[in-house]
Scaffold this active site. Structure first.
Site, PDB file in Angstrom:
ATOM      1  N   ARG A   1      85.536  31.446  80.427  1.00  0.00           N
ATOM      2  CA  ARG A   1      86.429  30.442  79.762  1.00  0.00           C
ATOM      3  C   ARG A   1      87.969  30.923  80.026  1.00  0.00           C
ATOM      4  NH1 ARG A   1      84.737  27.842  74.158  1.00  0.00           N
ATOM      5  NH2 ARG A   1      86.443  26.394  74.788  1.00  0.00           N
TER       6      ARG A   1
ATOM      7  N   LYS B   1      85.037  23.739  78.289  1.00  0.00           N
ATOM      8  CA  LYS B   1      84.469  23.971  77.062  1.00  0.00           C
ATOM      9  C   LYS B   1      83.312  25.083  76.960  1.00  0.00           C
ATOM     10  CE  LYS B   1      87.468  21.645  74.460  1.00  0.00           C
ATOM     11  NZ  LYS B   1      88.560  22.602  73.561  1.00  0.00           N
TER      12      LYS B   1
ATOM     13  N   LYS C   1      84.140  24.328  60.777  1.00  0.00           N
ATOM     14  CA  LYS C   1      84.213  25.537  61.647  1.00  0.00           C
ATOM     15  C   LYS C   1      85.810  26.030  61.780  1.00  0.00           C
ATOM     16  CE  LYS C   1      82.880  25.327  66.249  1.00  0.00           C
ATOM     17  NZ  LYS C   1      83.682  26.205  67.050  1.00  0.00           N
ATOM     18  N   SER C   2      86.759  25.004  62.206  1.00  0.00           N
ATOM     19  CA  SER C   2      88.102  25.460  62.533  1.00  0.00           C
ATOM     20  C   SER C   2      88.840  26.050  61.169  1.00  0.00           C
ATOM     21  CB  SER C   2      88.926  24.079  62.991  1.00  0.00           C
ATOM     22  OG  SER C   2      88.486  23.588  64.194  1.00  0.00           O
TER      23      SER C   2
ATOM     24  N   ASP D   1      86.124  17.044  70.822  1.00  0.00           N
ATOM     25  CA  ASP D   1      84.905  17.708  70.377  1.00  0.00           C
ATOM     26  C   ASP D   1      83.723  16.841  70.117  1.00  0.00           C
ATOM     27  OD1 ASP D   1      85.792  20.594  70.680  1.00  0.00           O
ATOM     28  OD2 ASP D   1      86.123  20.690  68.343  1.00  0.00           O
TER      29      ASP D   1
ATOM     30  N   GLN E   1      93.964  25.914  69.604  1.00  0.00           N
ATOM     31  CA  GLN E   1      93.671  27.225  69.539  1.00  0.00           C
ATOM     32  C   GLN E   1      95.003  28.161  70.100  1.00  0.00           C
ATOM     33  OE1 GLN E   1      90.165  27.644  71.858  1.00  0.00           O
ATOM     34  NE2 GLN E   1      88.996  26.959  70.504  1.00  0.00           N
TER      35      GLN E   1
ATOM     36  N   GLY F   1      85.192  30.644  71.454  1.00  0.00           N
ATOM     37  CA  GLY F   1      86.688  30.342  71.989  1.00  0.00           C
ATOM     38  C   GLY F   1      87.574  30.507  70.972  1.00  0.00           C
TER      39      GLY F   1
ATOM     40  N   ARG G   1      81.654  19.890  80.059  1.00  0.00           N
ATOM     41  CA  ARG G   1      80.767  18.882  79.243  1.00  0.00           C
ATOM     42  C   ARG G   1      80.749  17.406  79.946  1.00  0.00           C
ATOM     43  NH1 ARG G   1      82.864  20.750  73.097  1.00  0.00           N
ATOM     44  NH2 ARG G   1      81.104  22.478  72.856  1.00  0.00           N
TER      45      ARG G   1
END
Ligand code: S3P
Length: 426
Positions: free
Chosen positions: A121, A340, A21-22, A313, A167, A93, A344
């Site tokens: 967020r 997140k 994903k990143s 994660d 990010q 995000g 979480r």
């Protein structure tokens, strides 16, 4: 949507998983501001990465393809055009925070919004450096999406990140691409470095000295052919499933093993996990390998300090695993987990208790004693993909059929998750 998971007698087979994903987000964003076509193979199938693709389309970039292979026709640093509608980052995000670095440099106003979870967020972490670079940005209540970004010429900055966040680092580096001169970012703790590797692949000039990255602005970025490795954070659910269920042996091919992400494997092996990497190679600067995982008795451990940032994660699924270890698992320095897709710490502890597992919630982490029994339960994803998948894995060790409410959340990063788990659970 509900999914039902029965206890497994073993986890076995060979699987391949969606693209990271990143890396997918970064390749798509950089390809859009590079010159010429980039072909990207094994692009993530997750909804988050599709939020990025539809955002770059709305910015006037032609994207061809379907499934996992896309061609992005980049138009160079000055080629984006004002979108006809507000950009929708969905649950992502990464989309809102990283793309904002690019939007901050455009000669037009963009509004970008997200779903209910993303709208809660915090965005100050990107607003501060982008404003320092000269962008004008309005946010709801001064800190939440939607963002209204009035782009314009940017000046380079020398920025030290107040929180460890890849990010935010990426957002500043992306903005720095448009500023004349050198932009530098110093990180308190080394975070995932996919941006640095990808920018180099596309032709940017960038130096990394310890935790300081320096980027030369206004590079000529060139379209590339790239393949995305499979996502180690998605693999984590299956790695833990195989470690948890006696008699398991699972092979996972082509997984991204970038050293800034693979602390997961070191941590597991350090607790006694039987994990082998029979093949390892480099692809576009990223390490990629095959994994073979076998059921293992694990000691337990502590996740704190820099390790917390490296495993951020994976903590939901490691918490599940922790309850089955000899000595249990302690997580500290993890207040980032509270902001997140869900809080979480709360959603993990709540679901652990639903299955009769004892867990103590700390302000910045949790303590989970070891050697606990997993009882069948009705879990709630709370709309968070990693919570849905972590407790599907827990259910494989249950003493009866469990139910996962809000199972559709998995599609944010892994739409095929439920089919894959049923294919390997015996
Ligand atoms: C990501 C960085 C991490 C991670 C997220 C993806 C990235 O967030 O939790 O899933 O691709 O850069 P932070 O940078 O906010 O820690």
């Amino acid at each position: 949507m509900q999914e039902r998971i029965s206890p497994a007698s073993a986890i076995s087979g060979e699987i391949s998983l969606p693209g990271d994903k990143s890396i997918s987000h970064r390749y798509a964003m950089i390809a859009s501001i590079a010159e010429g076509a980039s072909r990207i193979r094994n692009y993530s199938t997750g909804a988050d990465c599709h939020s990025t693709l539809s955002s770059v389309c709305a910015l006037g970039i032609e994207v061809e393809g379907a499934g996992t292979e896309f061609v992005i026709h980049g138009k160079g640093l000055d080629g984006l055009r004002k979108p006809a509608r507000d950009l929708d980052a969905g649950n992502s995000g990464s989309t809102i925070r990283m793309l904002s670095g690019i939007l901050a440099a455009q000669p037009f106003v963009t509004r970008i919004f997200g779903d209910e979870s993303l709208s809660r967020r915090p965005m100050q972490r990107i607003l501060a450096p982008l404003r320092e670079m000269g962008a004008r940005i309005a946010a709801r209540e001064g800190k939440f999406p939607p963002l209204e970004i009035q782009g314009g010429p940017l000046r380079p900055i020398d920025y030290t990140l107040p929180v460890p966040s890849a990010q935010v680092k990426t957002c500043v580096l992306f903005a720095g691409l448009f500023a004349e001169g050198e932009t530098a970012v110093t990180e308190p703790v080394r975070s995932r470095d996919h941006t640095e590797l990808a920018l180099r692949e596309f032709g940017a000039e960038l130096t990394v000295a310890r935790q300081r990255i320096t980027l030369v602005g206004r590079p000529k970025l060139k379209g590339r052919e790239l393949a995305v490795p499979s996502d180690l954070s998605s693999a984590a659910f299956f790695i833990v499933a195989a470690l948890l269920v006696p008699g398991s042996k699972l092979a996972i091919s082509g997984v991204g093993l970038n050293p800034t992400r693979s602390a997961l494997l070191d941590f597991l092996v350090g607790m006694g996990a039987r994990i082998r990497v029979p093949n390892l190679e480099s692809s576009h600067g990223e390490l990629v390998g095959d994994l073979v995982v076998e059921h293992s008795a694990l000691r337990g451990g502590v996740i704190e300090g820099a390790l917390t940032a490296a495993l951020i994660d994976e903590i939901p699924v490691l918490a599940v695993l922790g309850a089955a270890t000899e000595e249990g698992l302690t997580v500290r320095d993890a207040s980032e987990l509270r902001i997140k897709e869900t809080d979480r710490i709360r959603t993990v502890v709540d679901n652990l208790r639903r299955m009769g597992v004892e867990a103590e919630e700390l302000p910045d982490g949790m303590v989970i004693p070891g050697r606990q029994k997993f009882h069948a339960a009705e879990f709630d994803s709370y709309g968070d993909h990693r919570i849905a998948m972590a407790f599907a894995v827990a259910a494989l060790r249950g003493d009866g059929e469990s139910v996962i409410e809000g199972a559709e959340a998995a599609s944010v990063s892994f739409p095929g998750f439920w089919e894959t788990i049923s294919a390997i659970a015996r």
